[in-house]
Design a protein around this motif. Structure first.
Motif, PDB file in Angstrom:
ATOM      1  N   SER A   1       0.836  -1.190   0.000  1.00 50.45           N
ATOM      2  CA  SER A   1       0.000   0.000   0.000  1.00 50.45           C
ATOM      3  C   SER A   1       0.876   1.247   0.000  1.00 50.45           C
ATOM      4  O   SER A   1       2.028   1.224   0.431  1.00 50.45           O
ATOM      5  N   TRP A   2       0.293   2.337  -0.491  1.00 50.65           N
ATOM      6  CA  TRP A   2       0.944   3.641  -0.514  1.00 50.65           C
ATOM      7  C   TRP A   2       0.182   4.583   0.408  1.00 50.65           C
ATOM      8  O   TRP A   2      -1.005   4.390   0.676  1.00 50.65           O
ATOM      9  N   GLY A   3       0.863   5.628   0.868  1.00 52.75           N
ATOM     10  CA  GLY A   3       0.204   6.616   1.700  1.00 52.75           C
ATOM     11  C   GLY A   3       1.012   7.893   1.772  1.00 52.75           C
ATOM     12  O   GLY A   3       2.068   8.032   1.141  1.00 52.75           O
TER      13      GLY A   3
ATOM     14  N   TRP B   1      -1.379   8.330   6.311  1.00 53.32           N
ATOM     15  CA  TRP B   1      -2.622   7.664   5.913  1.00 53.32           C
ATOM     16  C   TRP B   1      -2.338   6.709   4.768  1.00 53.32           C
ATOM     17  O   TRP B   1      -1.994   7.103   3.669  1.00 53.32           O
ATOM     18  N   MET B   2      -2.474   5.416   5.052  1.00 57.46           N
ATOM     19  CA  MET B   2      -2.101   4.374   4.109  1.00 57.46           C
ATOM     20  C   MET B   2      -3.337   3.694   3.513  1.00 57.46           C
ATOM     21  O   MET B   2      -4.383   3.583   4.160  1.00 57.46           O
ATOM     22  N   GLN B   3      -3.186   3.237   2.270  1.00 55.05           N
ATOM     23  CA  GLN B   3      -4.203   2.353   1.704  1.00 55.05           C
ATOM     24  C   GLN B   3      -4.269   1.075   2.538  1.00 55.05           C
ATOM     25  O   GLN B   3      -3.296   0.682   3.185  1.00 55.05           O
TER      26      GLN B   3
ATOM     27  N   GLN C   1     -10.707  -3.599   8.716  1.00 59.04           N
ATOM     28  CA  GLN C   1     -10.674  -4.228   7.405  1.00 59.04           C
ATOM     29  C   GLN C   1      -9.348  -4.022   6.671  1.00 59.04           C
ATOM     30  O   GLN C   1      -9.300  -3.700   5.491  1.00 59.04           O
ATOM     31  N   GLY C   2      -8.261  -4.244   7.400  1.00 64.52           N
ATOM     32  CA  GLY C   2      -6.940  -4.205   6.779  1.00 64.52           C
ATOM     33  C   GLY C   2      -6.217  -2.886   6.896  1.00 64.52           C
ATOM     34  O   GLY C   2      -5.188  -2.682   6.238  1.00 64.52           O
ATOM     35  N   ASP C   3      -6.700  -1.989   7.739  1.00 63.55           N
ATOM     36  CA  ASP C   3      -6.039  -0.693   7.899  1.00 63.55           C
ATOM     37  C   ASP C   3      -4.712  -0.860   8.640  1.00 63.55           C
ATOM     38  O   ASP C   3      -4.623  -1.618   9.612  1.00 63.55           O
ATOM     39  N   PHE C   4      -3.683  -0.153   8.192  1.00 63.45           N
ATOM     40  CA  PHE C   4      -2.405  -0.167   8.897  1.00 63.45           C
ATOM     41  C   PHE C   4      -1.692   1.162   8.661  1.00 63.45           C
ATOM     42  O   PHE C   4      -0.644   1.238   8.017  1.00 63.45           O
TER      43      PHE C   4
END
Length: 410
Positions: A208-210, A236-238, A250-253
């Motif tokens: 992911s990118w952020g 703030w990451m995808q 739901q997969g937030d990091f």
């Protein structure tokens, strides 16, 4: 030379830095010179990696480029006491040698303004248990090797300027890339434990990118004493879609905000003493902070996590100019483990428990004009002993790293 340095930055932008879990999962410092002084840098920038700690210091280091590589070797293990069905010590070091690159480039646009880019690994966490599932008869986590691998990279374009002779400010755009994989957690990959089965384990890497922002100020309060303050926002990451059944929300990091204050005192013409206090707010990120015993399914908004709390890191470093060719450095930092004994079960996967770090470093200013720098770090062995529901599970870790960097002013 400038074009080659810029090309190097673009090449390193594709390299992810793994497993540097020292202060929680953040690195103890950024830039080999800083790492030799326990990671201090809020009031004392030394190279083109300065923006990683305080963007304001880039205009103070001048036009230069730096490239470095850190060899990092963490040692992590978990022990199940004799009261458990599967007593013994489990070694999470099937993967234990890591190489972490860094790069910085800074260009003075005028006498009072600079623009640069710093590329560095923010940290990570890694475990690889070759024997845990097999020795516990596949009844605890699942089957096959057990572990996780989190890697993060920051690319920080930075504008820095002197407001007047004694004060500088800076701003960085924090562009972040991360990737993650988990394996050996098959026992949690079902509707009993997860809100999204098939998105818990053994799905390979997801990425992911952020983005975030960094702000800083440095003030020269007297001819020998300076103070620096910096703030880095939450990044703030995808979401990790392949692991939305494992991480909360739901997969937030997202990457937590951090900020701090530091000083640098030139005690003599040869000796500089610097210190930092840094706050890292792990407790604001649900996937990291939620308790492992949370009464929800994995992947839910309030689903179980690692139970990590905010930590405060105290750093003290010294730099001594031995002569025109050599500068020697040393430092010490301390913090608390990011989680309590009640959270040791889930943190078998991420036993980032080291608290105290000792560092040594040096720079050789070469006759050609280049600078060759070295840094060594030892994170002392620490154990978090389980309590409450995890009273029989203890997590242990210690670490060593050795880094080298080459830099040049222009």
């Amino acid at each position: 030379m400038k074009l080659r340095a810029l090309a190097g930055a673009l090449m390193l932008a594709g390299v992810v830095a793994p497993a540097f879990a020292t202060n929680g999962y953040f690195s103890h410092g950024y830039g080999i010179k800083s790492k030799g002084m326990a990671g201090v840098g809020y009031a004392y920038g030394q190279d083109a990696l300065a923006a990683a700690t305080n963007p304001a210091n880039m205009v103070l280091v001048g036009s230069r480029w730096d490239v470095g590589l850190d060899y990092f070797r963490p040692q992590r293990e978990s022990t199940l006491d004799s009261s458990t069905p599967f007593p013994g010590t489990y070694d999470g070091n099937d993967t234990e040698n890591f190489f972490i690159p860094e790069f910085g480039y800074n260009q003075m646009l005028s006498n009072n303004m600079s623009f640069g880019v710093s590329v560095y690994g923010n940290g990570g966490m890694n475990t690889d248990y070759g024997d845990f599932n097999s020795r516990t008869s596949n009844l605890v986590f699942g089957n096959g090797n057990l572990g996780v691998d989190l890697m993060q990279l920051f690319i920080s374009p930075t504008l820095s300027m002197k407001v007047n002779e004694n004060h500088a400010v800076g701003v960085s755009l924090k562009i972040a890339y991360q990737r993650f994989k988990a394996y050996g957690l098959q026992n949690f990959d079902n509707t009993t434990w997860s809100s999204s089965p098939n998105n818990v384990t053994n799905n390979g890497y997801d990425s992911s990118w952020g983005y975030g922002i960094g702000l800083g100020w440095t003030g020269q309060l007297t001819p020998t004493f300076s103070v620096g303050v910096a703030y880095q926002s939450r990044t703030w990451m995808q979401k990790f879609d392949k692991y939305k059944g494992l991480f909360a929300e739901q997969g937030d990091f997202d990457i937590p905000e951090n900020y701090g204050i530091g000083f640098a005192w030139k005690a003599t013409p040869q000796l500089t003493i610097a210190g930092d206090v840094q706050q890292i707010n792990y407790g604001s990120i649900k996937s990291i902070a939620n308790k492992g015993t949370a009464p929800w399914l994995l992947g839910d908004s309030n689903g179980p996590g690692f139970g990590w709390e905010d930590i405060t890191v105290y750093k003290l470093g010294v730099s001594y100019d031995l002569n025109k060719a050599w500068t020697l450095r040393a430092g010490y930092s301390t913090t608390d483990a990011p989680y309590a004994g009640t959270e040791t079960f889930f943190n078998i996967l991420a036993p980032g428990v080291v608290k105290d770090h000792l560092t040594l470093g040096a720079t050789w200013r070469m006759p050609s004009g280049g600078e060759l720098s070295f840094a060594y770090m030892h994170a002392f062995k620490n154990t978090v002993n389980g309590t409450g529901p995890n009273a029989d599970i203890n997590n242990t870790m210690y670490e060593d790293s050795f880094g080298v960097a080459y830099g040049m002013k222009f």
